[in-house]
Design an enzyme around this catalytic site. Structure first.
Site, mmCIF file in Angstrom:
data_model
loop_
_atom_site.group_PDB
_atom_site.id
_atom_site.type_symbol
_atom_site.label_atom_id
_atom_site.label_comp_id
_atom_site.label_asym_id
_atom_site.label_seq_id
_atom_site.Cartn_x
_atom_site.Cartn_y
_atom_site.Cartn_z
ATOM 1 N N ASP A 33 0.851 -1.192 0.000
ATOM 2 C CA ASP A 33 0.000 0.000 0.000
ATOM 3 C C ASP A 33 0.890 1.247 0.000
ATOM 4 O OD1 ASP A 33 -3.207 0.547 0.975
ATOM 5 O OD2 ASP A 33 -1.782 2.209 1.139
ATOM 6 N N ILE A 34 0.496 2.235 -0.778
ATOM 7 C CA ILE A 34 1.290 3.455 -0.922
ATOM 8 C C ILE A 34 1.268 4.304 0.360
ATOM 9 C CG2 ILE A 34 -0.489 5.058 -1.797
ATOM 10 C CD1 ILE A 34 1.502 5.733 -4.065
ATOM 11 N N ASN A 91 -12.845 -3.338 2.107
ATOM 12 C CA ASN A 91 -13.881 -2.312 2.177
ATOM 13 C C ASN A 91 -14.757 -2.388 0.936
ATOM 14 O OD1 ASN A 91 -13.049 -1.014 4.614
ATOM 15 N ND2 ASN A 91 -11.329 -0.125 3.507
ATOM 16 N N GLU A 99 -12.166 3.483 -1.305
ATOM 17 C CA GLU A 99 -11.616 4.569 -2.139
ATOM 18 C C GLU A 99 -11.399 4.129 -3.580
ATOM 19 O OE1 GLU A 99 -7.966 5.926 -0.405
ATOM 20 O OE2 GLU A 99 -8.912 6.354 1.524
ATOM 21 N N VAL A 100 -10.935 2.900 -3.754
ATOM 22 C CA VAL A 100 -10.597 2.426 -5.098
ATOM 23 C C VAL A 100 -11.614 1.352 -5.510
ATOM 24 C CG1 VAL A 100 -8.825 1.393 -6.562
ATOM 25 C CG2 VAL A 100 -8.158 2.887 -4.659
ATOM 26 N N HIS A 104 -10.158 -5.203 -3.502
ATOM 27 C CA HIS A 104 -8.823 -5.411 -2.947
ATOM 28 C C HIS A 104 -8.955 -5.863 -1.509
ATOM 29 C CE1 HIS A 104 -9.996 -1.180 -2.590
ATOM 30 N NE2 HIS A 104 -9.319 -1.121 -1.466
ATOM 31 N N HIS A 106 -6.955 -5.910 1.936
ATOM 32 C CA HIS A 106 -5.819 -5.379 2.693
ATOM 33 C C HIS A 106 -5.277 -6.504 3.572
ATOM 34 C CE1 HIS A 106 -6.865 -0.940 2.242
ATOM 35 N NE2 HIS A 106 -8.048 -1.478 1.988
HETATM 36 P P1 AMP Z 1 -9.834 1.399 0.306
HETATM 37 O O1 AMP Z 1 -10.186 2.574 1.166
HETATM 38 O O2 AMP Z 1 -10.138 0.080 0.950
HETATM 39 O O3 AMP Z 1 -10.419 1.534 -1.089
HETATM 40 O O4 AMP Z 1 -8.254 1.417 0.190
HETATM 41 C C1 AMP Z 1 -7.559 1.891 -0.908
HETATM 42 C C2 AMP Z 1 -6.091 1.773 -0.566
HETATM 43 O O5 AMP Z 1 -5.343 1.930 -1.770
HETATM 44 C C3 AMP Z 1 -5.592 2.832 0.403
HETATM 45 O O6 AMP Z 1 -5.033 2.184 1.557
HETATM 46 C C4 AMP Z 1 -4.531 3.592 -0.398
HETATM 47 O O7 AMP Z 1 -3.444 4.001 0.385
HETATM 48 C C5 AMP Z 1 -4.147 2.562 -1.452
HETATM 49 N N1 AMP Z 1 -3.605 3.105 -2.700
HETATM 50 C C6 AMP Z 1 -4.118 4.095 -3.473
HETATM 51 N N2 AMP Z 1 -3.361 4.284 -4.560
HETATM 52 C C7 AMP Z 1 -2.350 3.385 -4.491
HETATM 53 C C8 AMP Z 1 -1.232 3.069 -5.316
HETATM 54 N N3 AMP Z 1 -0.984 3.726 -6.457
HETATM 55 N N4 AMP Z 1 -0.393 2.082 -4.921
HETATM 56 C C9 AMP Z 1 -0.605 1.423 -3.775
HETATM 57 N N5 AMP Z 1 -1.652 1.659 -2.958
HETATM 58 C C10 AMP Z 1 -2.503 2.631 -3.297
#
Ligand code: AMP
Length: 125
Positions: A33-34, A91, A99-100, A104, A106
């Site tokens: 994770d970034i 999530n 967010e994405v 995914h 974690h």
């Molecule tokens: P979520 O809130 O479960 O959608 O988590 C999205 C996760 O993606 C967050 O923990 C971010 O820090 C992570 N994230 C977003 N962009 C990147 C990226 N380019 N590389 C790695 N992790 C990312």
């Protein structure tokens, strides 16, 4: 929710954006994770266009569902987390602050992680 082909994890899968890879096979990609929220914070994503766990389990072929889940376990193992322990979390949607919009999982580890959720939530909503 329709799948957005340009979400950041779709772009990582296509190799358009770099990632710090931990594990990869035909079904999944795992990368750091970034913005880590634990000493070890890795994301595992399926190689397919699925927004959430509900979308994935309803629509992905069985081979991919099984392969993806195995990849989550293998990733935790390769990170050395099995014995000290770790947490997985996925999530989905607004209430979970996803967010994405690409499924995914974690993987958190590397220290005692505390309680699963904030206790006393009844007063916080
Ligand atoms: P979520 O809130 O479960 O959608 O988590 C999205 C996760 O993606 C967050 O923990 C971010 O820090 C992570 N994230 C977003 N962009 C990147 C990226 N380019 N590389 C790695 N992790 C990312």
């Amino acid at each position: 929710m329709a799948y957005d082909e340009n979400n950041i994890f779709a772009r990582i899968l296509r190799g358009e954006i770099p990632c710090k890879k931990v594990y990869e096979d035909d079904f999944a990609l795992a990368f750091h994770d970034i913005n880590p929220q634990a000493p070890v914070h890795v994301l595992v994503i399926p190689k397919g266009p699925y927004v959430s766990m509900a979308d994935f389990t309803a629509h992905a072929p069985e081979e991919l569902v099984v392969g993806f889940m195995r990849a989550v376990g293998k990733t935790a193992d390769e990170l050395g987390l099995v014995e000290p322990g770790y947490r997985t979390l996925a999530n989905a949607g607004e209430h979970a602050h996803q967010e994405v919009p690409h499924l995914h999982i974690h993987i958190f580890g590397g220290k005692p992680l505390g309680p699963m959720l904030i206790k006393g939530w009844e007063g916080t909503i």
